[in-house]
Scaffold this active site. Structure first.
Site, PDB file in Angstrom:
ATOM      1  N   CYS A   2       9.378 -10.088 -10.564  1.00  0.00           N
ATOM      2  CA  CYS A   2       9.093 -10.712 -11.861  1.00  0.00           C
ATOM      3  C   CYS A   2       8.335 -12.019 -11.680  1.00  0.00           C
ATOM      4  CB  CYS A   2      10.416 -10.987 -12.583  1.00  0.00           C
ATOM      5  SG  CYS A   2      11.498  -9.571 -12.631  1.00  0.00           S
ATOM      6  N   ARG A  27       1.398  -9.966  -9.925  1.00  0.00           N
ATOM      7  CA  ARG A  27       2.705  -9.642  -9.327  1.00  0.00           C
ATOM      8  C   ARG A  27       3.247  -8.311  -9.861  1.00  0.00           C
ATOM      9  NH1 ARG A  27       5.313 -14.396  -7.363  1.00  0.00           N
ATOM     10  NH2 ARG A  27       7.359 -13.613  -7.922  1.00  0.00           N
ATOM     11  N   TRP A  75       9.557  -6.977 -13.781  1.00  0.00           N
ATOM     12  CA  TRP A  75       9.397  -5.764 -12.963  1.00  0.00           C
ATOM     13  C   TRP A  75      10.794  -5.165 -12.900  1.00  0.00           C
ATOM     14  CZ3 TRP A  75       5.198  -3.665 -10.164  1.00  0.00           C
ATOM     15  CH2 TRP A  75       5.518  -2.648  -9.266  1.00  0.00           C
ATOM     16  N   ASN A  99      14.153 -14.292 -12.104  1.00  0.00           N
ATOM     17  CA  ASN A  99      13.492 -13.400 -11.148  1.00  0.00           C
ATOM     18  C   ASN A  99      14.472 -13.222  -9.992  1.00  0.00           C
ATOM     19  OD1 ASN A  99      11.851 -11.990  -9.426  1.00  0.00           O
ATOM     20  ND2 ASN A  99      10.623 -13.771  -8.806  1.00  0.00           N
ATOM     21  N   GLY A 100      14.812 -11.973  -9.662  1.00  0.00           N
ATOM     22  CA  GLY A 100      15.739 -11.722  -8.552  1.00  0.00           C
ATOM     23  C   GLY A 100      16.784 -10.700  -8.974  1.00  0.00           C
ATOM     24  N   GLU A 480       3.027   7.586  10.768  1.00  0.00           N
ATOM     25  CA  GLU A 480       2.740   6.472   9.858  1.00  0.00           C
ATOM     26  C   GLU A 480       1.838   5.449  10.538  1.00  0.00           C
ATOM     27  OE1 GLU A 480       2.837   5.990   6.878  1.00  0.00           O
ATOM     28  OE2 GLU A 480       2.664   3.826   6.654  1.00  0.00           O
ATOM     29  N   LYS A 484      -1.843   4.353   9.154  1.00  0.00           N
ATOM     30  CA  LYS A 484      -2.217   2.949   8.908  1.00  0.00           C
ATOM     31  C   LYS A 484      -3.541   2.634   9.605  1.00  0.00           C
ATOM     32  CE  LYS A 484      -0.191   1.994   6.050  1.00  0.00           C
ATOM     33  NZ  LYS A 484       0.415   3.201   5.659  1.00  0.00           N
ATOM     34  N   GLU A 487      -6.537   4.521   8.046  1.00  0.00           N
ATOM     35  CA  GLU A 487      -6.856   4.060   6.678  1.00  0.00           C
ATOM     36  C   GLU A 487      -7.706   2.810   6.665  1.00  0.00           C
ATOM     37  OE1 GLU A 487      -2.728   3.907   4.923  1.00  0.00           O
ATOM     38  OE2 GLU A 487      -3.901   4.445   3.180  1.00  0.00           O
ATOM     39  N   HIS A 503       1.444  20.535  25.352  1.00  0.00           N
ATOM     40  CA  HIS A 503       1.032  21.766  24.652  1.00  0.00           C
ATOM     41  C   HIS A 503      -0.391  21.665  24.133  1.00  0.00           C
ATOM     42  CE1 HIS A 503       5.129  23.212  24.966  1.00  0.00           C
ATOM     43  NE2 HIS A 503       5.534  22.011  24.605  1.00  0.00           N
ATOM     44  N   LYS A 599      -5.368   3.278  -4.535  1.00  0.00           N
ATOM     45  CA  LYS A 599      -3.954   2.940  -4.352  1.00  0.00           C
ATOM     46  C   LYS A 599      -3.060   4.057  -4.877  1.00  0.00           C
ATOM     47  CE  LYS A 599      -0.363   0.659  -3.201  1.00  0.00           C
ATOM     48  NZ  LYS A 599      -0.013   0.713  -1.744  1.00  0.00           N
TER      49      LYS A 599
HETATM   50  C1  AGP Z   1      -0.494   5.073   2.399  1.00  0.00           C
HETATM   51  O1  AGP Z   1      -0.858   3.906   3.092  1.00  0.00           O
HETATM   52  C2  AGP Z   1      -1.608   5.570   1.501  1.00  0.00           C
HETATM   53  N1  AGP Z   1      -1.994   4.589   0.572  1.00  0.00           N
HETATM   54  C3  AGP Z   1      -1.293   6.928   0.872  1.00  0.00           C
HETATM   55  O2  AGP Z   1      -1.067   7.844   1.918  1.00  0.00           O
HETATM   56  C4  AGP Z   1      -0.083   6.972  -0.074  1.00  0.00           C
HETATM   57  O3  AGP Z   1       1.103   6.827   0.653  1.00  0.00           O
HETATM   58  C5  AGP Z   1      -0.076   8.336  -0.770  1.00  0.00           C
HETATM   59  O4  AGP Z   1      -1.247   8.437  -1.544  1.00  0.00           O
HETATM   60  C6  AGP Z   1       1.154   8.540  -1.663  1.00  0.00           C
HETATM   61  O5  AGP Z   1       1.171   7.568  -2.662  1.00  0.00           O
HETATM   62  P1  AGP Z   1       2.513   7.405  -3.515  1.00  0.00           P
HETATM   63  O6  AGP Z   1       3.565   6.924  -2.577  1.00  0.00           O
HETATM   64  O7  AGP Z   1       2.189   6.399  -4.575  1.00  0.00           O
HETATM   65  O8  AGP Z   1       2.867   8.757  -4.084  1.00  0.00           O
END
Ligand code: AGP
Length: 604
Positions: A2, A27, A75, A99-100, A480, A484, A487, A503, A599
């Site tokens: 928030c 935010r 939020w 906020n919290g 993951e 990262k 990406e 393998h 995003k």
């Molecule tokens: C992760 O770094 C990416 N931005 C992407 O893989 C993301 O996790 C994926 O699009 C799923 O998004 P969501 O968690 O909002 O469903």
């Protein structure tokens, strides 16, 4: 998370509050509100959705002359994003913004309701103003009442409170959530959750510390520390760069969000990690009645969280668990049975593929649960139940703190289900919770670690690719880490189970194939170590991440001495996040907005 603003002065208080909230939009929020106290009368307005809705509601409301006011963007963490749940929250003659998370709100709320207090909202925040008024009646001194109220509540908070009897005073308190006080040369007083609303209004600012509380009038700032001793207010010159202020001095939002992981994981745990049991207010345990399998479905980073969860669910809750990539599941004509709990994971709650699988599961009559960071998102509205991760808005496209809080929720959920299924003893659960409570300190980024990774990153700017390898739950973490890096650096990287090297993948081993090896001490260390030695023997360049020195690695990132593999998981998570960040920065990429990515992928 928030946003809070406050003002005492003679300018147009409404406009100052609204423009301050606008500066806090970055935010993230789902509702907003203001309250102005002028001539002993409160005026208050709230609206769901974007600030324009609040501006429309207040367009005929004018404030001239001396007034004080507080404002808030919410939020949601407790209670849906509705007008009733929007702040400020009122008692009979006072109002508060917060906020919290108030960890003991339920117990205070019960006591207050027993005293006949009526609550209008579902929020934890509302207990603050009612507790204050209860104390005010008993002490007949507002500041004493406020001081007692701060002692009565436990958790994280940044609070501004106003009361009719003190029409020139704003009470404040700070514990765990940010709160600043700004001043200028025309004797106005400003409050905010971050610098941005103060820029252009104030010349100097003080950043309150945990435990600080007090009150402000037009002529005085009374500041007290957590022991109740009055302390001097130290002001510093306020930076005038808004974007820098939004990033709070970090180079990118992603960097800021990596550093925020410690605090947001504390928020995720708050009110849920009890002494020897896990509490999810938002769940009814009947959701798990008749369930013999859990199916987890997601995309991208959320899929990696789902895969991590599958290890925890089967290991601790002893429940059959399967995982699905949403884009595959939705076209596969899957067999779904009603003894399966269908769980979707999504930071945004809007990912098209994941949302479609949720609809499929509901259409097939399965019970559904969503683990999400955005209340009121499509998935939260559709699922039978939801658990919010409380990561606060995540602006970097490459997900970090959302992933960290998803893992935290899943670890807690595995213990919650274990209790329902009797698969863990109370002592075992208590031991897990002790370890869970250590996670925030293990994800704090140390300067020396960050500097180490910054230096290391210069060696990994080329090569014909990266392997990220790990075993067991460190395999999804390897995936993951590889995601990262892909990406935001645009370098090719693959995550692999460490046991898969022979393998096929090991054919790629040579000095310009970089292997990032996750070597946890407390989970299959010897097995993973021998896999890495196979690669090292074929001259692959190895960067080992472990708490045990590994002499066959070309580079070695030492994590701290962790007594549990999940603490190693979180520490290695920070290392791979920072490594991708620093490589990307060296390559001159836009870390927060990588090419070709969005995003939230709301189309398939
Ligand atoms: C992760 O770094 C990416 N931005 C992407 O893989 C993301 O996790 C994926 O699009 C799923 O998004 P969501 O968690 O909002 O469903």
């Amino acid at each position: 998370m928030c946003g809070i603003v406050g003002y005492i002065g003679t300018k147009n208080t409404k406009e100052i509050l609204l423009s301050g909230l606008k500066e806090l939009e970055y935010r993230g929020y789902d509702s907003a509100g203001i309250a102005v106290l002028q001539n002993g009368i409160f005026s208050s307005y709230k609206a769901v959705g974007k600030l324009i809705n609040l501006e429309m509601k207040t367009k005929d409301f004018k404030t001239e002359g001396f007034a004080l006011g507080i404002g808030h963007t919410r939020w949601a963490t407790h209670g849906k994003p509705t007008e009733l749940n929007a702040h400020p929250h009122f008692g009979e003659n006072s109002c508060v913004v917060h906020n919290g998370i108030i960890e003991n709100y339920a117990e205070l709320k019960r006591e207050l309701q027993t005293d006949g207090v009526t609550f209008l909202s579902q929020t934890d925040t509302e207990v603050i103003v009612h507790q204050f008024e209860k104390n005010q009646k008993e002490s007949n001194n507002s500041f004493e009442a406020f001081t007692k109220t701060i002692k009565d509540i436990h958790g994280a908070y940044a609070i501004l409170l106003a009361t009719k009897g003190e029409s020139e005073t704003l009470f404040f308190a700070k514990q765990g959530s940010p709160l600043l006080i700004g001043i200028n040369d025309v004797n106005e007083k400003y409050f905010a959750s971050s610098d941005t609303p103060l820029i252009g209004q104030c010349s100097d600012v003080t950043y309150l510390e945990d435990g600080d509380y007090g009150y402000v009038t037009p002529t005085k700032i009374a500041l007290f520390d957590k022991n109740g001793a009055e302390k001097e207010t130290k002001f510093v010159a306020l930076s005038q760069n808004k974007l820098l202020a939004q990033k709070e001095g970090y180079r990118f939002f992603m960097e800021k969000e990596i550093y925020e992981q410690s605090r947001v994981i504390s928020d995720t745990l708050m009110g849920r990690a009890g002494k020897d049991e896990i509490l999810f207010d938002e769940l009814d345990s009947s959701l798990f009645d008749g369930i013999n399998e859990i199916k987890l479905c997601a995309c991208g980073t959320s899929y990696h969280a789902a895969m991590s969860a599958s290890y925890l669910f089967e290991r601790y809750a002893k429940v059959k668990t399967s995982i699905e990539v949403a884009s595959e599941f939705r076209y596969r004509k899957p067999i779904m049975t009603k003894d399966t709990l269908f769980v979707v994971i999504s930071q945004s709650g809007e990912t098209a593929d994941t949302l479609e699988t949720l609809k499929m599961a509901k259409a097939a009559g399965l019970k559904t649960l969503v683990i999400c960071n955005v209340d009121n998102s499509s998935m939260v509205r559709l699922a039978d139940a939801s658990i919010l991760t409380r990561a606060g808005i995540e602006k970097g496209v490459a997900s970090t703190k959302a992933f960290a809080t998803q893992i935290t929720v899943f670890w807690m959920l595995s213990l919650y289900i274990a209790k329902l299924r009797g698969s863990l003893s109370q002592e075992e659960t208590a031991s897990h919770i002790d370890t869970l409570r250590k996670v925030p300190s293990h994800v704090k980024v140390s300067d020396e670690m960050h500097e180490r990774i910054k230096r290391l990153s210069k060696r990994y700017l080329h090569g014909h690719g990266f392997f990220f390898i790990g075993r067991d739950i460190f395999y999804p973490l390897a995936l993951e880490g590889a995601l990262k890096l892909k990406e935001i650096s645009y370098l090719h990287a693959e995550g692999y189970p460490a046991g898969e090297m022979k393998h096929g993948p090991i054919a790629l081993a040579d000095p310009t194939l970089f292997t990032i090896a996750l070597l946890p001490k407390h989970l299959l260390y010897e097995k993973a170590k021998s896999n890495v030695e196979e690669l090292s023997a074929r001259d692959s360049t190895i960067c080992a991440i472990s708490q045990i020195p590994f002499d066959k690695a070309d580079d070695f990132v030492e994590i701290s001495a962790c007594e549990h593999y999940m603490l190693e998981f979180f520490e290695m998570m920070v290392v791979v996040q920072l490594l991708s960040l620093e490589i990307s920065i060296r390559l001159g990429n836009d870390v927060d907005m990588p090419r070709n990515l969005a995003k939230s992928v709301t189309v398939e």
